[in-house]
Design an enzyme around this catalytic site. Sequence first.
Site, PDB file in Angstrom:
ATOM      1  CG  HIS A   1       3.486  -2.799  -5.015  1.00 46.41           C
ATOM      2  ND1 HIS A   1       2.360  -2.120  -4.668  1.00 46.41           N
ATOM      3  CD2 HIS A   1       3.596  -3.774  -4.180  1.00 46.41           C
ATOM      4  CE1 HIS A   1       1.775  -2.686  -3.665  1.00 46.41           C
ATOM      5  NE2 HIS A   1       2.595  -3.712  -3.104  1.00 46.41           N
TER       6      HIS A   1
ATOM      7  CG  HIS B   1       3.047  -0.497   0.870  1.00 45.83           C
ATOM      8  ND1 HIS B   1       4.183  -1.017   0.126  1.00 45.83           N
ATOM      9  CD2 HIS B   1       2.002  -1.414   0.645  1.00 45.83           C
ATOM     10  CE1 HIS B   1       3.878  -2.012  -0.711  1.00 45.83           C
ATOM     11  NE2 HIS B   1       2.723  -2.391  -0.088  1.00 45.83           N
TER      12      HIS B   1
ATOM     13  CB  CYS C   1      -3.588 -10.311   1.629  1.00 41.35           C
ATOM     14  SG  CYS C   1      -2.974 -11.123  -0.095  1.00 41.35           S
TER      15      CYS C   1
ATOM     16  CG  HIS D   1      -2.161  -2.782  -0.030  1.00 38.10           C
ATOM     17  ND1 HIS D   1      -2.508  -3.277  -1.411  1.00 38.10           N
ATOM     18  CD2 HIS D   1      -0.835  -2.742   0.250  1.00 38.10           C
ATOM     19  CE1 HIS D   1      -1.184  -4.167  -1.597  1.00 38.10           C
ATOM     20  NE2 HIS D   1      -0.382  -3.722  -0.644  1.00 38.10           N
TER      21      HIS D   1
ATOM     22  CD  GLU E   1      -8.676 -10.367  -1.899  1.00 35.55           C
ATOM     23  OE1 GLU E   1      -8.525 -11.614  -1.577  1.00 35.55           O
ATOM     24  OE2 GLU E   1      -7.989  -9.450  -1.609  1.00 35.55           O
TER      25      GLU E   1
ATOM     26  CD  GLU F   1       3.519  -6.904  -2.021  1.00 38.50           C
ATOM     27  OE1 GLU F   1       3.647  -5.698  -1.824  1.00 38.50           O
ATOM     28  OE2 GLU F   1       2.453  -7.530  -2.256  1.00 38.50           O
TER      29      GLU F   1
ATOM     30  CD  GLU G   1       2.511  -5.720   1.156  1.00 40.77           C
ATOM     31  OE1 GLU G   1       1.786  -5.284   0.311  1.00 40.77           O
ATOM     32  OE2 GLU G   1       2.086  -6.771   1.762  1.00 40.77           O
TER      33      GLU G   1
END
Length: 176
Positions: A25, A31, A66, A68, A86, A111, A113
């Site tokens: 980041h 990514h 959300c 990774h 979460e 970000e 992504e």
Amino acid sequence: MSLPPVILVNEKDEPVGTMEKLEAHQKGLLHRAFSVFVINDSGKMLLQQRAADKYHSGGLWTNTCCSHQLPGEDTPTAAHRRLAEEMGFDCPLEEIFSFSYRAEFDNGLTENEFDHVLLGTYNGPVQPDAAEVQAHKFLSLNEIREELIAHPGNYTHWFHIAFPKIAAFIEARGND
């Protein structure tokens, strides 16, 4: 404390390496990521308000979950893992679409992504992790549209991109 690695990808979502999350980041490298959207049987979408001390977008409202994918972890496995961590529940998920986006933040992080978007339906209790989620609520798709117009700064960058597409998919399927 070091953060887990993310999967660096090219514009076709092909892995090209891994890197510690914060470093990726800081450098703004593309990514892999995912965003989970959950609706209930009434067609209302579960939103979360990110914890205020998140490394970016703290206090903003966004989709249900959300995160990774970890190296070696496929998208469905990662999505189920993070949804349970979460939000305190799991449900069947279907990958609907993916998109790429780039957003620079005031704190110097970026970000960048390739985001896989998944949709699920759930009607049970929600028990979010307070370290990740400050608040949560169910809103109709029209209520969310009104909120995005009236208070766009209260929502994450990626939510503004993904929500219209996922809402169109839900409405085409007949859940609203």
